[in-house]
Write a protein that holds these residues in place. Structure first.
Motif, short mmCIF file in Angstrom:
data_model
loop_
_atom_site.label_atom_id
_atom_site.label_comp_id
_atom_site.label_asym_id
_atom_site.label_seq_id
_atom_site.Cartn_x
_atom_site.Cartn_y
_atom_site.Cartn_z
N ALA A 22 42.83 37.80 27.54
CA ALA A 22 41.44 38.28 27.43
C ALA A 22 40.70 37.53 26.32
N ASN A 25 39.85 34.06 27.41
CA ASN A 25 38.75 34.05 28.37
C ASN A 25 37.40 34.25 27.68
N ILE A 26 37.40 34.95 26.57
CA ILE A 26 36.15 35.15 25.83
C ILE A 26 35.84 33.95 24.95
N TYR A 29 35.05 30.68 27.01
CA TYR A 29 34.32 31.27 28.13
C TYR A 29 33.97 30.24 29.20
N PHE A 33 35.25 30.44 32.84
CA PHE A 33 34.19 30.84 33.78
C PHE A 33 34.14 29.86 34.94
N THR A 63 29.43 35.86 37.07
CA THR A 63 29.52 36.46 35.74
C THR A 63 30.09 37.87 35.82
N ALA A 64 29.62 38.66 36.76
CA ALA A 64 30.13 40.03 36.92
C ALA A 64 31.63 40.01 37.25
N TYR A 66 33.78 37.66 36.52
CA TYR A 66 34.51 37.19 35.35
C TYR A 66 34.68 38.29 34.32
N TRP A 67 33.61 39.04 34.06
CA TRP A 67 33.70 40.13 33.09
C TRP A 67 34.59 41.26 33.61
N LEU A 68 34.64 41.46 34.90
CA LEU A 68 35.55 42.44 35.48
C LEU A 68 37.01 42.03 35.21
N ILE A 70 38.04 40.06 32.71
CA ILE A 70 38.26 40.20 31.26
C ILE A 70 38.47 41.66 30.90
N PHE A 71 37.67 42.54 31.48
CA PHE A 71 37.82 43.97 31.23
C PHE A 71 39.21 44.45 31.65
#
Length: 165
Positions: A22, A25-26, A29, A33, A63-64, A66-68, A70-71
């Motif tokens: 995680a 990935n941040i 990015y 991404f 983006t959504a 990718y953030w899913l 990471i979450f």
């Protein structure tokens, strides 16, 4: 006690792994991404394949997605930390109490399985035909991740008896 400490350490190792994924990935990015972008847009799959109707070319959805991911990775980390804490707290207790404390190890592994098996193998690999890409194919790595988690869970779930005094 050795077996119990081993199970705690393995949960901590899996938490560290999920954290580093995680965190990577941040902090990186852009390149990570790009992975999601190419998988979802299916731009490196076999030319002219009949599955292209599934492709997503909307950057907001990349983006959504990718953030899913990471979450899910971060949540896996937190759940393995809770699992390790619960096991640590029960390490000197009865076998039944220690066995009962394994609940979050099951939950954490399930979350990790959702991320790396369902997310990368089912959704990425099959729905978006990631297996067709020689450049943006994360299936082999994902397999290593979820199989490690499953093997650790099998070990953790071996029944623990009362400690010998």
């Amino acid at each position: 006690m050795t077996s119990r400490l081993s199970k705690i350490i393995m949960c901590l190792c899996l938490a560290a792994f999920a954290f580093l994924v995680a965190f990577g990935n941040i902090t990186d990015y852009g390149s990570n991404f790009a992975f999601v972008q190419h998988v979802l847009s299916m731009d490196t799959t076999f030319p002219g394949n009949a599955l292209m109707y599934r492709s997503i070319t909307n950057p907001a959805l990349w983006t959504a997605g990718y953030w899913l991911i990471i979450f899910g990775e971060a949540l896996t980390c937190v759940l393995f930390l809770i699992a390790a804490w619960n096991l640590w707290s029960a390490r000197k207790a009865s076998g039944q109490t220690f066995n009962d404390a394994k609940k979050f190890a099951i939950i954490a592994t399930t979350m990790g399985f959702l991320v790396w098996y369902f997310g990368f193998m089912v959704v990425g690999g099959e729905w978006f035909a990631m297996w067709q890409s020689q450049t943006w194919n994360g299936q082999e790595a994902a397999f290593k991740f979820y199989m490690t988690m499953l093997v650790v869970l099998i070990y953790i779930m071996q029944p623990d008896s009362d400690l010998q005094q």
